[in-house]
Design an enzyme around this catalytic site. Structure first.
Site, PDB file in Angstrom:
ATOM      1  N   VAL A   5       0.988  -1.007  -0.271  1.00 47.41           N
ATOM      2  CA  VAL A   5       0.137  -0.046  -0.380  1.00 47.41           C
ATOM      3  C   VAL A   5       0.848   1.534   0.189  1.00 47.41           C
ATOM      4  O   VAL A   5       1.864   1.623   0.436  1.00 47.41           O
ATOM      5  CB  VAL A   5      -0.887   0.289   0.900  1.00 47.41           C
ATOM      6  CG1 VAL A   5      -2.032  -1.470   0.884  1.00 47.41           C
ATOM      7  CG2 VAL A   5       0.070  -0.486   2.278  1.00 47.41           C
ATOM      8  N   CYS A   6       0.609   2.326  -0.599  1.00 50.23           N
ATOM      9  CA  CYS A   6       1.195   3.472  -0.534  1.00 50.23           C
ATOM     10  C   CYS A   6       0.466   4.822  -1.110  1.00 50.23           C
ATOM     11  O   CYS A   6      -0.419   4.318  -1.313  1.00 50.23           O
ATOM     12  CB  CYS A   6       2.416   3.319  -2.535  1.00 50.23           C
ATOM     13  SG  CYS A   6       3.115   1.210  -1.704  1.00 50.23           S
ATOM     14  N   THR A   7       1.359   5.818  -1.077  1.00 48.75           N
ATOM     15  CA  THR A   7       0.313   7.097  -2.072  1.00 48.75           C
ATOM     16  C   THR A   7       1.232   8.020  -2.385  1.00 48.75           C
ATOM     17  O   THR A   7       3.078   7.963  -1.988  1.00 48.75           O
ATOM     18  CB  THR A   7       0.565   7.608  -0.507  1.00 48.75           C
ATOM     19  OG1 THR A   7      -0.943   7.008   0.518  1.00 48.75           O
ATOM     20  CG2 THR A   7      -0.263   8.955  -0.613  1.00 48.75           C
TER      21      THR A   7
ATOM     22  N   ARG B  53      -7.699   6.785   2.718  1.00 44.01           N
ATOM     23  CA  ARG B  53      -5.919   7.282   2.782  1.00 44.01           C
ATOM     24  C   ARG B  53      -6.160   9.276   1.774  1.00 44.01           C
ATOM     25  O   ARG B  53      -5.080  10.112   2.435  1.00 44.01           O
ATOM     26  CB  ARG B  53      -4.591   7.243   2.395  1.00 44.01           C
ATOM     27  CG  ARG B  53      -3.979   5.602   3.217  1.00 44.01           C
ATOM     28  CD  ARG B  53      -3.090   4.902   2.907  1.00 44.01           C
ATOM     29  NE  ARG B  53      -3.864   3.798   1.903  1.00 44.01           N
ATOM     30  CZ  ARG B  53      -3.723   3.851   1.405  1.00 44.01           C
ATOM     31  NH1 ARG B  53      -1.836   4.052   0.602  1.00 44.01           N
ATOM     32  NH2 ARG B  53      -3.687   2.457   0.203  1.00 44.01           N
TER      33      ARG B  53
END
Length: 338
Positions: A94-96, A285
């Protein structure tokens, strides 16, 4: 340089609320262990000789297969384990990532790389087990030919693909996983069975960073190349309006969301959900990240989004200066899983 972080509320830990905090720029910020160290990778060397300590088949494409063999040779780690390590991103992270343009036309690209969700919460140390094991492996790499930088990357030692990188003065690139039923597990199985001829995601980004000579060429390769797993490619250029999120299936480009400062879209932001759909309610997010971006506005340069619990590293890139800087993350007490 402006720096802020955000925290999000969720059903499990409702005491955490959406919160944008300013003045968090490292190394003085409380959520950082320190800067990531740099190493040079000489692309003029044979692939098997490029990765020497402290950086830690045959069916994989060249030159990546030879590099992986070289890593196994110099590190003493069994070849099978090195191969597995190099395909983990095809499965679950999971990333932003965000590309933003300030009021002067300067482009900035930031990313958090999060790994380890649901892979073991250490109650005693209050940390995700896999995330903590990966943090010591974070390195910055300067890939050179003829003693000149070709591209730079933040990476894990022993990982030959690229998840975060900059082609100085040309473009910046990050990759986020896209969750799909027709995802990486199926692609890997078909590849093992000889039924799929697409590229591994991180090998594609490595190829783009090494070979592409412009934003438009990079964009074309990321849109058109068949892959083994779906993905989001977040690409930034070196001119106003050059920034996009490319939403990919394994075979097709589904959508390209472009920067458009004239219409007020001065940033594009991607987590792990299609931007035209609502994110999973336990993993939103996007909403707090966009709230913080809108709060600082386009007049403030070098924004960055933070959430330390699962984040192994944070990277900031500025294409006009050819600059990449990264920091290993920390989660000060009280630290919760989310």
């Amino acid at each position: 340089m402006i720096f802020f972080m955000y925290e999000t509320s969720n059903l499990f830990y409702p005491q955490y609320t959406e919160d944008c905090r300013a003045g968090m720029y490292p190394p003085s910020g409380p959520t950082f262990r320190g800067a990531v160290r740099w190493y040079t990778v000489d692309l003029d060397l044979p692939p098997s000789k490029r990765w020497a300590p402290p950086l830690m088949v045959d069916t994989l494409p060249s030159p990546f297969n030879e590099e992986i063999k070289g890593i196994a040779d110099v590190s003493g780690v069994p070849l099978g384990e090195v191969v597995l390590f190099n395909i983990f991103y095809e499965v679950f992270t999971v990333c932003t990532s965000v590309v933003a343009e300030d009021s002067k036309g300067n482009l900035f690209h930031a990313r958090n790389l999060d790994f380890g969700l649901f892979l073991g919460w250490d109650v005693k140390n209050k940390s995700w087990t896999i995330s903590e094991k990966l943090k010591p492996l974070v390195v910055n790499l300067d890939f050179k030919k003829n003693n000149k930088t070709v591209f730079k990357s933040t990476n894990f030692a022993g990982y030959v693909g690229m998840l975060t990188g900059i082609k100085p003065h040309m473009f910046t690139l990050t990759m986020n996983e896209r969750f799909s039923l027709d995802g990486g597990y199926i692609g890997i199985l078909e590849w093992i069975l000889g039924q799929r001829d697409g590229m591994w995601m991180s090998f594609l980004t490595r190829t783009v960073l090494e070979k592409a000579t412009s934003y438009e060429e990079a964009k074309s390769l990321l849109v058109q190349t068949k892959m083994l797993a779906p993905a989001y490619f977040i690409l930034g250029g070196n001119q106003t309006g050059q920034g996009c999120i490319i939403t990919r299936s394994r075979t097709l480009s589904i959508d390209v969301l472009e920067l458009d400062p004239k219409l007020g879209r001065w940033y594009v932001l991607e987590t792990n959900y299609d931007h035209w759909k609502e994110p999973f309610f336990l993993d939103d997010r996007r909403t707090p990240a966009m709230k913080c971006m809108n709060q600082i506005s386009q007049t403030v340069s070098k924004p960055l989004l933070q959430n330390p619990d699962l984040t192994t590293y944070t990277t900031l890139m500025q294409v006009s200066e050819g600059k990449l800087e990264s920091y290993i993350r920390d989660c000060p007490n009280p630290c919760m899983p989310w």
